[in-house]
Design an enzyme around this catalytic site. Structure first.
Site, PDB file in Angstrom:
ATOM      1  CD  GLN A 191     -42.032 133.638   6.508  1.00  0.00           C
ATOM      2  OE1 GLN A 191     -40.853 134.401   6.903  1.00  0.00           O
ATOM      3  NE2 GLN A 191     -42.260 132.537   7.279  1.00  0.00           N
TER       4      GLN A 191
ATOM      5  CE  LYS B 230     -38.313 134.408   9.302  1.00  0.00           C
ATOM      6  NZ  LYS B 230     -38.795 133.584   8.245  1.00  0.00           N
TER       7      LYS B 230
ATOM      8  CG  ASP C  71     -34.806 130.211   4.094  1.00  0.00           C
ATOM      9  OD1 ASP C  71     -34.565 130.264   5.525  1.00  0.00           O
ATOM     10  OD2 ASP C  71     -36.164 130.470   3.752  1.00  0.00           O
TER      11      ASP C  71
END
Ligand code: NAP
Length: 283
Positions: free
Chosen positions: A98, A54, A121
């Site tokens: 994460q 990422k 997210d």
């Protein structure tokens, strides 16, 4: 019948190119450069690899990035303190924590604390709520948004289609169902208590398999010509496999490879969400 490829790598590449062009034009006009902050708690090697990918994706499109690593014994309060600092930092456009995080972290509290405008997210209750209500202005979660964009860019019709989603998690199944509904599909959401799963899957023009069970969907459970998206990442004998059994490619009209389908799209949507979060916040 041999299914056409729903090529996540190729569509993800298009998205990176579009975002890179938009950032370069924005910076040339004197605008701000988006910045992605990633947070990794613990030392799980697979999670660390995802974070590095990422970070690389962000740099490759011309974003700034920062990489926060916290020890595996980090408390919820310590993670909240970092999230609060990143929320207040005007240079940070998007915050990615994460997952999975270690067991002692209360992700519900973290989700509430995250600035919804930086929640790239899409898991803050405000963003989830906007999606559930079908209202604009929120951030859509990366994997479901990636599934829908992959279908759209590949020319699969969603409007009016029977869309069947196997799996009802808050991360994948439920938001995918809501995004399909928003695009006027007729949606069925299946789970472990669904009676006669095959009856539902056989009715699907668009079938999304997100159960995390290898070989759950046999070729007999797929309608000929259907578009089939295999989200799951199961590991058998050291290889990544999805939920589909052998022969599905001979029945389906469209099919994601696995790997190479939804995974690349998920990361590309994170980058797209981060760029769009910066544009929404700072104009
Ligand atoms: P999850 O939280 O474990 O949810 C799985 C869902 O599947 C649950 O709703 C469960 O039903 C349902 N299910 C399980 N077995 C079933 C069966 N035999 N029949 C019908 N439904 C069944 O998993 P998740 O987070 O949604 O992830 C799903 C899969 O996608 C995992 O393999 C994950 O690794 C993968 N994934 C991939 C990406 C990517 O970028 N490629 C991103 C996210 C997730 P109940 O609710 O009744 O238990």
């Amino acid at each position: 019948m041999t299914a056409r490829l729903l090529d996540g790598r190729a569509v993800a590449k298009q998205i990176y190119e579009e975002v890179a062009r938009a950032i370069s034009e924005r910076v040339a006009r004197g605008g701000s450069r988006p910045r992605l902050a990633t947070v990794l708690v613990g030392d799980d090697p697979a999670s660390a690899q995802y974070v590095e990918l990422k970070q690389g994706n962000a740099r490759n499109v011309g974003m700034e990035s920062e990489d926060h690593r916290l020890r595996s014994s980090t408390t919820t309060e310590e993670l909240l303190a970092l999230v609060t600092r990143l929320n207040r930092d005007d240079a940070v456009s998007g915050i990615l924590i994460q997952q999975p995080t270690p067991i002692q972290i209360d992700m519900r509290r973290i989700a509430f604390e995250l600035d919804p405008a930086k929640d790239v997210d899409g898991f803050h209750p405000i963003n989830a709520g906007l999606l559930a209500l079908g209202l604009p202005g929120g951030v859509e979660p990366c994997t479901p948004a990636g599934i829908v964009l992959l279908l759209e860019r590949s020319g699969v019709a969603i409007e009016g289609a029977n869309a069947v989603i196997v799996g009802r998690s808050n991360l994948v199944g439920k938001p995918t169902a809501l995004l399909m509904l928003k695009r006027n599909a007729t949606v069925t959401l299946c789970h472990t208590r669904t009676r006669d799963l095959a009856t539902h899957t056989r009715s699907a023009d668009v079938l999304v398999a997100a159960a995390g069970r290898a070989n759950l969907i046999s070729k007999e459970m797929v309608k000929p010509g259907a578009a089939v998206v295999d989200v799951s990442t199961n590991w058998t004998d050291g290889h990544q496999v999805g939920d589909l059994g052998p022969g599905v490619a001979d029945v389906a009209g469209w099919l994601t490879p696995n790997p190479g389908g939804v995974g690349p799209m998920t990361r590309a949507m994170l980058i797209k969400n981060t760029y769009e979060a910066e544009v929404r916040r700072r104009g």
